[in-house]
Motif scaffolding. Structure first.
Motif, mmCIF file in Angstrom:
data_model
loop_
_atom_site.group_PDB
_atom_site.id
_atom_site.type_symbol
_atom_site.label_atom_id
_atom_site.label_comp_id
_atom_site.label_asym_id
_atom_site.label_seq_id
_atom_site.Cartn_x
_atom_site.Cartn_y
_atom_site.Cartn_z
ATOM 1 N N SER A 271 -103.228 -59.585 125.864
ATOM 2 C CA SER A 271 -102.005 -59.538 126.658
ATOM 3 C C SER A 271 -101.955 -60.735 127.606
ATOM 4 O O SER A 271 -102.988 -61.308 127.963
ATOM 5 C CB SER A 271 -101.961 -58.248 127.476
ATOM 6 N N PRO A 272 -100.756 -61.120 128.046
ATOM 7 C CA PRO A 272 -100.650 -62.204 129.031
ATOM 8 C C PRO A 272 -101.449 -61.910 130.297
ATOM 9 O O PRO A 272 -102.025 -62.820 130.897
ATOM 10 C CB PRO A 272 -99.143 -62.280 129.306
ATOM 11 N N GLN A 273 -101.485 -60.638 130.696
ATOM 12 C CA GLN A 273 -102.240 -60.274 131.900
ATOM 13 C C GLN A 273 -103.732 -60.508 131.703
ATOM 14 O O GLN A 273 -104.430 -60.996 132.602
ATOM 15 C CB GLN A 273 -101.979 -58.799 132.254
ATOM 16 N N LEU A 274 -104.244 -60.157 130.496
ATOM 17 C CA LEU A 274 -105.658 -60.363 130.215
ATOM 18 C C LEU A 274 -105.985 -61.849 130.194
ATOM 19 O O LEU A 274 -106.989 -62.286 130.789
ATOM 20 C CB LEU A 274 -106.028 -59.719 128.878
ATOM 21 N N VAL A 275 -105.161 -62.625 129.532
ATOM 22 C CA VAL A 275 -105.386 -64.074 129.481
ATOM 23 C C VAL A 275 -105.369 -64.659 130.883
ATOM 24 O O VAL A 275 -106.225 -65.490 131.247
ATOM 25 C CB VAL A 275 -104.330 -64.746 128.586
ATOM 26 N N SER A 276 -104.413 -64.242 131.691
ATOM 27 C CA SER A 276 -104.309 -64.747 133.061
ATOM 28 C C SER A 276 -105.568 -64.422 133.864
ATOM 29 O O SER A 276 -106.073 -65.261 134.624
ATOM 30 C CB SER A 276 -103.079 -64.140 133.734
ATOM 31 N N GLU A 277 -106.094 -63.204 133.686
ATOM 32 C CA GLU A 277 -107.301 -62.825 134.419
ATOM 33 C C GLU A 277 -108.509 -63.614 133.923
ATOM 34 O O GLU A 277 -109.369 -64.026 134.726
ATOM 35 C CB GLU A 277 -107.552 -61.324 134.276
ATOM 36 N N MET A 278 -108.605 -63.847 132.630
ATOM 37 C CA MET A 278 -109.707 -64.647 132.096
ATOM 38 C C MET A 278 -109.702 -66.040 132.706
ATOM 39 O O MET A 278 -110.748 -66.565 133.117
ATOM 40 C CB MET A 278 -109.582 -64.743 130.567
ATOM 41 N N VAL A 279 -108.530 -66.641 132.770
ATOM 42 C CA VAL A 279 -108.421 -67.992 133.319
ATOM 43 C C VAL A 279 -108.727 -67.988 134.814
ATOM 44 O O VAL A 279 -109.459 -68.856 135.316
ATOM 45 C CB VAL A 279 -107.023 -68.571 133.044
ATOM 46 N N ALA A 280 -108.207 -67.004 135.533
ATOM 47 C CA ALA A 280 -108.426 -66.927 136.978
ATOM 48 C C ALA A 280 -109.904 -66.768 137.311
ATOM 49 O O ALA A 280 -110.381 -67.303 138.319
ATOM 50 C CB ALA A 280 -107.626 -65.766 137.567
ATOM 51 N N ASP B 157 -103.148 -72.703 126.486
ATOM 52 C CA ASP B 157 -101.890 -73.020 127.171
ATOM 53 C C ASP B 157 -101.911 -72.555 128.620
ATOM 54 O O ASP B 157 -101.242 -73.148 129.485
ATOM 55 C CB ASP B 157 -100.702 -72.390 126.448
ATOM 56 N N ALA B 158 -102.670 -71.498 128.900
ATOM 57 C CA ALA B 158 -102.770 -70.982 130.264
ATOM 58 C C ALA B 158 -103.779 -71.762 131.107
ATOM 59 O O ALA B 158 -103.965 -71.459 132.289
ATOM 60 C CB ALA B 158 -103.154 -69.506 130.232
ATOM 61 N N GLY B 159 -104.429 -72.750 130.497
ATOM 62 C CA GLY B 159 -105.407 -73.561 131.226
ATOM 63 C C GLY B 159 -106.833 -73.110 131.072
ATOM 64 O O GLY B 159 -107.714 -73.565 131.811
ATOM 65 N N GLY B 160 -107.098 -72.215 130.110
ATOM 66 C CA GLY B 160 -108.455 -71.727 129.900
ATOM 67 C C GLY B 160 -109.375 -72.772 129.313
ATOM 68 O O GLY B 160 -108.947 -73.665 128.585
ATOM 69 N N GLN B 161 -110.651 -72.657 129.625
ATOM 70 C CA GLN B 161 -111.663 -73.608 129.146
ATOM 71 C C GLN B 161 -112.160 -73.184 127.769
ATOM 72 O O GLN B 161 -112.751 -72.119 127.607
ATOM 73 C CB GLN B 161 -112.841 -73.684 130.118
ATOM 74 N N VAL B 162 -111.940 -74.038 126.769
ATOM 75 C CA VAL B 162 -112.329 -73.779 125.388
ATOM 76 C C VAL B 162 -113.614 -74.538 125.078
ATOM 77 O O VAL B 162 -113.735 -75.731 125.388
ATOM 78 C CB VAL B 162 -111.218 -74.198 124.416
ATOM 79 N N LEU B 163 -114.570 -73.844 124.482
ATOM 80 C CA LEU B 163 -115.832 -74.440 124.060
ATOM 81 C C LEU B 163 -115.924 -74.360 122.544
ATOM 82 O O LEU B 163 -115.796 -73.278 121.973
ATOM 83 C CB LEU B 163 -117.019 -73.696 124.685
ATOM 84 N N PHE B 164 -116.176 -75.475 121.894
ATOM 85 C CA PHE B 164 -116.295 -75.484 120.440
ATOM 86 C C PHE B 164 -117.549 -74.730 120.000
ATOM 87 O O PHE B 164 -118.618 -74.866 120.592
ATOM 88 C CB PHE B 164 -116.373 -76.923 119.925
ATOM 89 N N GLY B 165 -117.419 -73.940 118.935
ATOM 90 C CA GLY B 165 -118.573 -73.238 118.384
ATOM 91 C C GLY B 165 -118.223 -72.605 117.059
ATOM 92 O O GLY B 165 -117.069 -72.239 116.823
ATOM 93 N N THR B 166 -119.215 -72.453 116.195
ATOM 94 C CA THR B 166 -118.943 -71.995 114.835
ATOM 95 C C THR B 166 -119.718 -70.762 114.390
ATOM 96 O O THR B 166 -119.397 -70.196 113.343
ATOM 97 C CB THR B 166 -119.244 -73.119 113.827
#
Length: 421
Positions: free
Chosen positions: A275-284, A326-335
């Motif tokens: 949800s947008p709320q979950l994504v927002s909290e992850m980023v915050a 898009d919300a500004g979250g930090q993405v780490l590459f991994g496989t």
């Protein structure tokens, strides 16, 4: 959905939790030498330098420039003429294959062959092992650090923690004596004791399974107090908390517990979304995400899911990644390589781009973002004087085609050539 197809590899993983390439000439790695390229990416947030060069001295970058390179310095001819970037980090790997067993005494050449096949030929100069036999992984790391074995810098979570009586369904057929040794603490005190022992033995953080699939749709969840105490103790000891979430509810539990890194997107239950709320909290809360999009195709193919259904499921994970980025979250590459036996990461780059990440966002997920996440941004992730000479030389520009991220000419760790095409 993927539980049955994961069973055999998961058994190997649990056992490990307890217990074709060109040969590269060895070099001292501490001398002063020059590398030139058609293009050089100082960092993802800066424009590339054309016809650039850098000087390495004692395992660090001494200088970076363009036009005529300095004279009188040995040129690393085998790696000349490509696109130069900071060394890559794969933030989700496993050293569970038999080829890494007995790492303390195994022949260096055998270990290097496994490392090349799985990691160094793809430009990885740092990797994060999110679950393995800690004694072997620590021994492998020590031999690489000493220069005895050519390989990447290793960060490890050691042995994971599972919910109480929450061993995943794909591990249930393990022998009872092995099942009894898997950490599934019933109390916060027991979890803290395990974490202290794990970090004292060399782990750099803790891996939590906050949700375990038990079969027939049941998911066993880690007690929130245990998860929170585990995260607090890991942070107190200076480590990072990595979480296997299983589903969106697991993501919410991870965020509430104080996780630093979510090690997967989620495809269960089918059709679920963040949800947008979950994504927002992850980023915050500055939670990082390792997408592992390629893994879902791999698992769904093993489960013989029809192609059109598979792509709809993978597209859900892509939308999670896009919303987070898009919300500004930090993405780490991994496989998840090591568990996943498909070593080539080209598909991961393609799927990340299909999710909407630009080539420079992907480069950041490989370089500056993981360096910052592990509090090493002053040491690596950019090609600047004083930084570690962790370098990858590509045969083409990934800004033109993201698959070029996997087309590696040379990999150099701390000034030492560890892979040459």
């Amino acid at each position: 959905m993927a539980s049955n197809s994961k069973r055999l590899a998961a058994i190997a993983f649990a056992l490990a939790s307890l217990g074709a390439c060109t040969t590269v000439p060895r070099s001292a790695g501490a001398d002063r030498w020059l590398l030139t390229g058609t293009q050089l990416y100082v960092a993802p947030d800066q424009p590339p330098l054309a016809n650039a060069w850098l000087v390495v001295n004692g395992g660090k970058i001494e200088a970076v420039g363009t036009a005529a390179p300095p004279a009188g310095i040995r040129n690393e001819a085998a790696c000349t003429g490509g696109v130069i970037a900071a060394g890559f980090q794969n933030s989700h790997v496993h050293f569970v294959d038999d080829k890494f067993g007995g790492a303390a005494t195994r022949a260096a050449g055998e270990l290097e062959q496994g490392l090349t096949q799985m990691l160094t030929r793809f430009g990885y100069t740092t990797v994060v092992d999110t679950g393995s036999m800690l004694a072997d992984t620590a021994a492998l790391r020590q031999r690489i650090a000493s220069g005895d074995v050519r390989g990447p810098r290793i960060l490890t979570a050691g042995s994971p923690l599972y919910p109480h009586q929450g061993i995943p369904v794909y591990l249930k057929d393990l022998p009872p004596e092995i099942l009894r040794q898997l950490a599934q603490p019933a109390t916060a005190e027991a979890a803290v004791a395990h974490i202290r022992a794990n970090i004292a033995a060399g782990a750099d953080g803790t891996k939590l399974f906050v949700a375990s699939p038990m079969g027939r749709g049941e998911i066993r969840r880690m007690d929130p107090q245990i998860a929170r105490a585990s995260a607090e103790e890991t942070h107190r000891l200076g480590g990072l908390v990595m979480v296997h979430p299983t589903d969106p509810e697991g993501i919410r539990a991870a965020v509430a517990a104080g996780a630093d890194i979510i090690v997967h997107t989620t495809i269960d239950p089918p059709g679920s979304a963040w949800s947008p709320q979950l994504v927002s909290e992850m980023v915050a809360r500055k939670v990082s995400v390792v997408p592992t999009l390629q893994l879902w195709r791999y698992e769904l193919d093993k489960a013989r899911v029809p192609g059109e259904v598979r792509e709809r499921i993978v597209a859900l994970a892509e939308r999670q990644l896009k919303a987070f980025a898009d919300a500004g979250g930090q993405v780490l590459f991994g496989t998840d390589v090591g568990y996943m036996t498909e070593f080539d990461p080209a598909s991961e780059y393609t799927l990340m781009a299909r999710a909407g990440l630009t080539p420079m966002q992907i480069l950041a997920s490989l370089t500056t973002a993981p360096a910052a996440r592990w509090r090493q941004e002053a040491l690596r992730g950019r090609l600047q004087p004083g930084m570690a000479a962790d370098l990858v030389v590509l045969n083409g520009d990934p800004a033109v085609d993201v698959k070029r991220f996997g087309d590696v000419k040379c990999t150099i760790a701390s000034g030492r050539l560890i892979f040459q095409q």
